[in-house]
Write an enzyme that holds these catalytic residues in place. Sequence first.
Site, PDB file in Angstrom:
ATOM      1  N   GLU A  24      45.785  44.035  44.928  1.00 29.65           N
ATOM      2  CA  GLU A  24      44.403  43.274  44.474  1.00 29.65           C
ATOM      3  C   GLU A  24      44.561  42.933  42.973  1.00 29.65           C
ATOM      4  OE1 GLU A  24      39.722  42.992  45.578  1.00 29.65           O
ATOM      5  OE2 GLU A  24      40.920  45.102  45.346  1.00 29.65           O
TER       6      GLU A  24
ATOM      7  N   LEU B 111      37.753  53.570  59.133  1.00 28.24           N
ATOM      8  CA  LEU B 111      36.997  53.249  57.873  1.00 28.24           C
ATOM      9  C   LEU B 111      35.678  52.295  58.671  1.00 28.24           C
ATOM     10  CD1 LEU B 111      38.247  51.853  54.700  1.00 28.24           C
ATOM     11  CD2 LEU B 111      36.300  50.564  55.628  1.00 28.24           C
TER      12      LEU B 111
ATOM     13  N   GLU C 131      44.161  48.698  45.862  1.00 29.27           N
ATOM     14  CA  GLU C 131      43.342  47.969  45.110  1.00 29.27           C
ATOM     15  C   GLU C 131      43.795  47.532  43.821  1.00 29.27           C
ATOM     16  OE1 GLU C 131      42.108  50.142  47.310  1.00 29.27           O
ATOM     17  OE2 GLU C 131      40.310  49.203  48.289  1.00 29.27           O
TER      18      GLU C 131
ATOM     19  N   ARG D 264      39.559  61.199  54.207  1.00 23.16           N
ATOM     20  CA  ARG D 264      38.244  60.605  54.866  1.00 23.16           C
ATOM     21  C   ARG D 264      38.675  59.930  56.271  1.00 23.16           C
ATOM     22  NH1 ARG D 264      35.248  60.663  58.177  1.00 23.16           N
ATOM     23  NH2 ARG D 264      33.044  60.228  58.052  1.00 23.16           N
ATOM     24  N   TYR D 265      39.697  59.068  55.950  1.00 18.42           N
ATOM     25  CA  TYR D 265      40.075  57.939  57.162  1.00 18.42           C
ATOM     26  C   TYR D 265      41.305  58.045  57.424  1.00 18.42           C
ATOM     27  CZ  TYR D 265      35.515  56.261  55.152  1.00 18.42           C
ATOM     28  OH  TYR D 265      34.389  56.216  54.983  1.00 18.42           O
TER      29      TYR D 265
ATOM     30  N   HIS E 119      35.170  49.442  41.863  1.00 14.67           N
ATOM     31  CA  HIS E 119      34.983  49.005  43.245  1.00 14.67           C
ATOM     32  C   HIS E 119      33.601  48.596  43.636  1.00 14.67           C
ATOM     33  CE1 HIS E 119      35.423  48.807  47.827  1.00 14.67           C
ATOM     34  NE2 HIS E 119      36.782  49.221  47.563  1.00 14.67           N
TER      35      HIS E 119
ATOM     36  N   LEU F  59      29.551  54.357  55.230  1.00 18.99           N
ATOM     37  CA  LEU F  59      30.152  53.600  54.451  1.00 18.99           C
ATOM     38  C   LEU F  59      29.743  51.996  54.666  1.00 18.99           C
ATOM     39  CD1 LEU F  59      32.417  53.082  52.315  1.00 18.99           C
ATOM     40  CD2 LEU F  59      33.983  52.986  54.131  1.00 18.99           C
TER      41      LEU F  59
ATOM     42  N   ASP G  24      46.943  55.233  41.855  1.00 22.41           N
ATOM     43  CA  ASP G  24      47.328  53.753  42.456  1.00 22.41           C
ATOM     44  C   ASP G  24      47.225  53.693  43.587  1.00 22.41           C
ATOM     45  OD1 ASP G  24      47.959  52.086  40.066  1.00 22.41           O
ATOM     46  OD2 ASP G  24      49.622  53.497  39.739  1.00 22.41           O
TER      47      ASP G  24
ATOM     48  N   MET H  44      39.568  58.720  50.042  1.00 24.97           N
ATOM     49  CA  MET H  44      39.444  58.041  51.129  1.00 24.97           C
ATOM     50  C   MET H  44      40.594  58.220  52.214  1.00 24.97           C
ATOM     51  SD  MET H  44      38.885  54.068  50.989  1.00 24.97           S
ATOM     52  CE  MET H  44      37.222  54.064  50.730  1.00 24.97           C
TER      53      MET H  44
END
Length: 328
Positions: free
Chosen positions: A283, A33, A279, A103-104, A200, A39, A276, A17
């Site tokens: 989170e 994103l 999240e 991706r982002y 997720h 997505l 890691d 990502m």
Amino acid sequence: MKDDNPGSPIGIVLLNMGGPDALEAVEPFLYNLFSDRDLIQLPLGALLQKPFARLISRRRAKMVVENYRAIGGKSPLLRWTSVQAQGIAARLGSAFRPYVAMRYWAPRADEAVARMKADGVERAVVLSMYPHYTGATTGSSVKDFRRAAVTLHPNLKYRVIEQWYDWPGYLDALALCVREGLESFPEELRPLVQILFSAHALPQKFIDRGDPYLEHVLDTTRGVMKRVGNRSWRLGFQSRSGPVKWMEPDTVEVIDQLAAEGRQAVLLVPISFVSDHIETLHEIDIEYRAHARAKGIAHFARSPSLNDRPEFLTAMADLVRQEVENWR
């Protein structure tokens, strides 16, 4: 696919990502994103996706910046993915060259493909670093890579590994992480530890349309628990946001249930993340830990992430090696 040039270097491309590499990058990262309709499909159609993405990313950036500030000011995802790519390639031999396509955020697929062309790489194995398939993550990243390859390196021959949720070496490595997490509890508490897998979340519509993500996650948890042994475990889904119907149950709701049952020791196992990032480090380690303690769970821990664990890198190298052998 026939291997027409067995002596040429083989690229190993890891898809992930990505994440902001500085606090100033948080808002543009979020914009990238939220702009991806594979997505997140914002209302009113593709025409207004980017204006909505701009608005949402601007609103969310202030909070998200503080989360990244709390974990060091940037995402560690690129560092870990690069280390993983290098470790996999090293295990395969000098003919293999590592690349990363995020991706982002940088390095994007265009950069990875352009580098392979400049390096004389005519063949590649493209490995999604999402073990469980959904079009929202692996599907979007693979589509982006294919676009870049057609545009920038049309002669590139490549094979894509889109899912590996039941790969034995991966399950072995994840089970080792669970055992290590259990050993972090006082010895007298270990038999009482409740294992909570956390994946997720996806909007429920992805599951309803036929994405195998939930089945893959469940197969992984069962495969891990066969290796860990006969222990109690639950499954929750994290990182839910926005006014849509999400997969259930929410990880926080499962923590609340465990607290209501009087559980005093919980090991949270992040199951859809192989390194890691925000999240796990914020989170789970900060938000969920504080929530669990506020609910009366005295002992809350997270199993270590796979990151650069030798067992995991060896498992991924074996997966790539199998793909190359099938190519020949």
